[in-house]
Design an enzyme around this catalytic site. Structure first.
Site, PDB file in Angstrom:
ATOM      1  N   ARG A 162      10.787  61.710  73.029  1.00 32.97           N
ATOM      2  CA  ARG A 162      11.542  60.692  72.629  1.00 32.97           C
ATOM      3  C   ARG A 162      13.060  60.638  72.680  1.00 32.97           C
ATOM      4  NH1 ARG A 162       8.941  57.798  67.437  1.00 32.97           N
ATOM      5  NH2 ARG A 162       9.820  59.725  66.109  1.00 32.97           N
ATOM      6  N   GLY A 236      18.844  67.382  57.679  1.00 31.00           N
ATOM      7  CA  GLY A 236      19.859  66.335  58.112  1.00 31.00           C
ATOM      8  C   GLY A 236      21.314  66.235  57.518  1.00 31.00           C
ATOM      9  N   GLU A 253      16.362  61.450  62.528  1.00 31.34           N
ATOM     10  CA  GLU A 253      15.147  60.840  62.220  1.00 31.34           C
ATOM     11  C   GLU A 253      14.556  61.617  61.035  1.00 31.34           C
ATOM     12  OE1 GLU A 253      13.745  58.327  63.010  1.00 31.34           O
ATOM     13  OE2 GLU A 253      14.498  57.930  65.172  1.00 31.34           O
ATOM     14  N   CYS A 287       6.406  61.551  59.246  1.00 35.91           N
ATOM     15  CA  CYS A 287       6.953  60.995  58.259  1.00 35.91           C
ATOM     16  C   CYS A 287       7.019  59.495  58.015  1.00 35.91           C
ATOM     17  CB  CYS A 287       8.334  61.174  58.912  1.00 35.91           C
ATOM     18  SG  CYS A 287       8.566  60.799  60.662  1.00 35.91           S
TER      19      CYS A 287
END
Ligand code: ADP
Length: 480
Positions: A162, A236, A253, A287
């Site tokens: 991705r 993150g 993400e 997730c």
């Protein structure tokens, strides 16, 4: 086994298999704790080397045509599919998910490569009607540069494609650090990329145990222009602050806390099926897995009984065995966390309708907990395991409020047969993605991503290219 030609034990940098120093670490099978392979720990040294190599490779790669890059991506896509069996076995061995899910992930992951092969050819610019007679205004899109990609263990293949496919399609080069639990799948697809013909240095995979040291190097390097990360919100935050000094572009993400609302007019059988598919994939370790099932009081009893019956049919075991629906959790910490959630819920008034216990050292029973309330820890945190808490509501406003009562904003789901309610609720949910009468929403054709503490940027779809492109405006003067 179909995977022996796909197993590698060191980093892939500049088109070569490279080991740095003698330090190694073991990749273990979460279903039985057995060692699969020892791999070289390249650490900071391999990270720095790969960044230099990717920076050099970018100077040539960015000048190639999108059409040429598409031909290589197409070949890579085909090679991944040709090796479905071998790749799926590696994935099940290192992350535990049932083999049929691993095969599904190979085709899902490969689909991003094909999609971006095509989409890369459509990174159109614009010609803007000018503001004066002698000027011409043009917009083009250009590759951002070297991309540092950091990926988790729960989708060892698809989380990579991705990011890497749109980056390569855009003309970027990549340094990928896969999770230390699942580097073997990453190395296997790097091998296939090299057979597909990507030039040395364009796609590099660095292997090492020290995630934070390697991540810091990627974030702080001036040669890396972008970080694309999938993982926890905690990491993150850290990557964003570490990237501040170099003002990097970031795609994040992060975690989720997906609500799943069942309204009183829902098709209950469909809602039960939707809950099962969106909860138990990868043993609840995704997730976008349902975290909170919020059910109207009028149908609460009926829904919970049907759900209990459906869950009791699921088979837990080693993912290599046929018929297994639920594999192991990734490690002992994960098992403890899930067990703690159940104990906490019981203390706060939860009723275990099904499951609730560990099975041996590696597995956890699929679990249904009734009477969930907002005080319970899993109301606020991502469960990442096979537990379904059931909450009760009495009107739409209350359901929407409960659903939005979280810092996260990734996936959300609801079931209703009323079209007006469907629009109203879908618009009111503060999430990047909404499944309406559907529990499986992920596809390469649509934008995947979140808002709030679930991150920024989108993967897949026509929007997925944007994260790897800079916009350049060119103003031509003196056109007379
Ligand atoms: P998960 O709970 O999915 O393991 P993490 O955010 O811990 O979520 O891990 C996701 C990825 O980020 C993994 O590849 C992990 O090794 C990596 N990672 C963990 N900590 C850091 C860090 N401080 N810097 C960079 N990468 C990290």
């Amino acid at each position: 086994m179909n995977n022996s030609n796909l197993i590698f034990d060191r980093s892939f940098v500049d088109g070569k298999w490279i080991a740095i120093g003698a330090s190694k670490f073991d990749i273990v099978n979460p279903a039985n704790g057995q060692k699969i392979k020892s791999v070289n720990d390249g650490g900071v040294a391999i990270s720095e080397k790969a960044i230099g190599v990717a920076f050099e490779a970018f100077q040539g790669w960015k000048k190639t045509t999108a059409k040429f890059r598409a031909t290589l991506l197409e070949k890579w896509h085909n090679l991944i599919l040709d090796n479905t069996e071998g790749l799926a076995e590696i994935m099940t061995l290192e992350c535990g998910k049932p083999l049929k899910e691993s095969k599904g992930e190979v085709s899902y992951g490969a689909a991003f490569v094909k999609w971006f092969a095509e989409e890369g050819k459509r990174t159109y610019g614009d010609v803007i009607p000018p503001h004066t007679e002698n000027r011409r205004l043009v917009v083009i899109k250009q590759a951002v540069g070297v991309v540092g990609a950091i990926t988790p263990w729960n989708f060892p293949l698809a989380m990579i494609t991705r990011k890497v496919a749109p980056a390569l399609a855009a003309g970027c080069t990549v340094v990928l650090r896969p999770a230390e639990e699942t580097p073997l799948t990453a190395l296997a697809i790097a091998h296939l990329a090299s057979i597909a013909g990507f030039p040395p240095g364009v796609f590099n995979v660095i292997i090492g145990k020290d995630a934070s040291a390697m991540g810091k190097v990627l974030c702080e390097s001036e040669k890396v222009k972008k970080i694309s990360f999938t993982g926890s919100t905690r990491v993150g935050h850290l990557l964003m602050s570490q990237s501040a000094s170099t003002l990097k572009k970031l795609s994040l993400e992060l975690g989720g806390n997906a609500p799943f609302i069942v309204f009183e007019d829902a098709n209950i059988d469909m809602a039960v099926e939707g809950t099962i598919v969106s909860k138990f994939r990868n043993s609840g370790q995704t997730c976008v897995c349902v975290n909170r099932v919020i059910v109207h009081e009028k149908i609460y009893e009926k829904f919970s009984q049907k759900l209990k019956k459906a869950i009791s049919k699921l088979k837990v075991g080693n993912g290599m065995e046929e018929e297994v629906n639920i594999g192991p959790l990734i490690n002992k910490d994960a098992l403890k966390k899930v067990n703690d959630f159940v104990e906490d819920a019981i203390l706060k008034g939860g009723e275990v309708l099904l499951g609730g216990k560990r099975i041996g050292e590696c597995f956890f029973e699929p679990t249904l907990i009734s009477n969930a309330n907002l005080e319970m820890n899993f109301s606020k945190e991502e469960i990442f395991g096979p537990i379904i808490p059931l909450y009760k509501f009495s009107n739409d406003e209350e359901a929407i409020k409960m659903a939005n009562n979280t810092v996260y904003g990734l996936a959300s789901y609801f079931f209703s047969e009323n079209v007006t309610r469907c629009w109203r609720v879908a618009e009111a949910l503060e999430y990047g993605m909404v499944g309406i009468n559907e529990g499986l929403i992920s596809t390469e054709l649509a934008p995947f991503g979140g808002i709030k503490f679930s991150g920024q940027g989108r993967e897949g779809s026509k929007y997925g290219m944007d994260d790897y492109l800079d916009i350049k405006y060119m103003c031509f003067g003196n056109i007379i």
